[in-house]
Design a protein around this motif. Structure first.
Motif, PDB file in Angstrom:
ATOM      1  N   UNK A   9      -2.432   4.268  -3.723  1.00 48.99           N
ATOM      2  CA  UNK A   9      -3.523   5.247  -3.636  1.00 48.99           C
ATOM      3  C   UNK A   9      -3.917   5.488  -2.182  1.00 48.99           C
ATOM      4  N   UNK A  10      -3.960   4.408  -1.383  1.00 51.18           N
ATOM      5  CA  UNK A  10      -4.305   4.572   0.031  1.00 51.18           C
ATOM      6  C   UNK A  10      -3.240   5.380   0.771  1.00 51.18           C
ATOM      7  N   UNK A  11      -1.989   5.071   0.498  1.00 48.16           N
ATOM      8  CA  UNK A  11      -0.904   5.796   1.172  1.00 48.16           C
ATOM      9  C   UNK A  11      -0.927   7.266   0.777  1.00 48.16           C
ATOM     10  N   UNK A  12      -1.185   7.540  -0.497  1.00 46.64           N
ATOM     11  CA  UNK A  12      -1.262   8.937  -0.937  1.00 46.64           C
ATOM     12  C   UNK A  12      -2.377   9.699  -0.229  1.00 46.64           C
ATOM     13  N   UNK A  13      -3.464   9.017   0.050  1.00 46.34           N
ATOM     14  CA  UNK A  13      -4.600   9.666   0.713  1.00 46.34           C
ATOM     15  C   UNK A  13      -4.438   9.740   2.232  1.00 46.34           C
ATOM     16  N   UNK A  14      -3.769   8.752   2.813  1.00 51.51           N
ATOM     17  CA  UNK A  14      -3.729   8.650   4.271  1.00 51.51           C
ATOM     18  C   UNK A  14      -2.410   9.074   4.910  1.00 51.51           C
ATOM     19  N   UNK A  19       1.319   9.995   9.478  1.00 55.08           N
ATOM     20  CA  UNK A  19       2.367  10.837  10.048  1.00 55.08           C
ATOM     21  C   UNK A  19       1.937  11.403  11.402  1.00 55.08           C
ATOM     22  N   UNK A  20       0.697  11.865  11.473  1.00 53.58           N
ATOM     23  CA  UNK A  20       0.187  12.395  12.741  1.00 53.58           C
ATOM     24  C   UNK A  20       0.151  11.307  13.815  1.00 53.58           C
ATOM     25  N   UNK A  21      -0.238  10.112  13.445  1.00 51.45           N
ATOM     26  CA  UNK A  21      -0.261   8.998  14.396  1.00 51.45           C
ATOM     27  C   UNK A  21       1.131   8.660  14.888  1.00 51.45           C
ATOM     28  N   UNK A  22       2.095   8.617  13.986  1.00 55.46           N
ATOM     29  CA  UNK A  22       3.480   8.339  14.389  1.00 55.46           C
ATOM     30  C   UNK A  22       4.026   9.439  15.294  1.00 55.46           C
ATOM     31  N   UNK A  23       3.690  10.676  14.997  1.00 54.58           N
ATOM     32  CA  UNK A  23       4.143  11.785  15.839  1.00 54.58           C
ATOM     33  C   UNK A  23       3.500  11.709  17.227  1.00 54.58           C
ATOM     34  N   UNK A  24       2.244  11.308  17.290  1.00 51.74           N
ATOM     35  CA  UNK A  24       1.575  11.161  18.578  1.00 51.74           C
ATOM     36  C   UNK A  24       2.231  10.054  19.398  1.00 51.74           C
ATOM     37  N   UNK A  25       2.545   8.948  18.756  1.00 49.16           N
ATOM     38  CA  UNK A  25       3.218   7.857  19.461  1.00 49.16           C
ATOM     39  C   UNK A  25       4.585   8.321  19.963  1.00 49.16           C
TER      40      UNK A  25
END
Length: 79
Positions: A9-14, A19-25
């Motif tokens: 449920x957390x992964x579905x919501x977050x 993804x945005x955090x990984x792209x920023x890194x």
């Protein structure tokens, strides 16, 4: 109580935020790598220019007699 449904449920919501955090890194890492490569290229160019100048000096000194070199060096040191 199982953690799997909660984690799902957390992964579905977050996932968009993850993804945005990984792209920023990934973007920061790419910028760092490009900056490092650019600095390396600038340093290599400066080193090449210094080697060329040193070779010109060596060639000029090798073409004259040692006494002439000493005289020129004495004039250069006084200036």
């Amino acid at each position: 109580m199982s953690l799997v449904p909660i984690a799902t449920a957390l992964i579905e919501q977050l996932w968009p935020y993850l993804l945005a955090g990984l792209m920023a890194i990934a973007g920061i890492w790419t910028a760092y790598a490009k900056g490092k490569a650019s600095q390396k290229a600038r340093q290599a160019a400066a080193d090449a220019a210094a080697r060329t100048e040193a070779q010109k000096i060596d060639d000029a000194v090798a073409g004259r007699a040692p006494d002439d070199n000493r005289a020129r060096l004495g004039k250069w040191a006084k200036s």
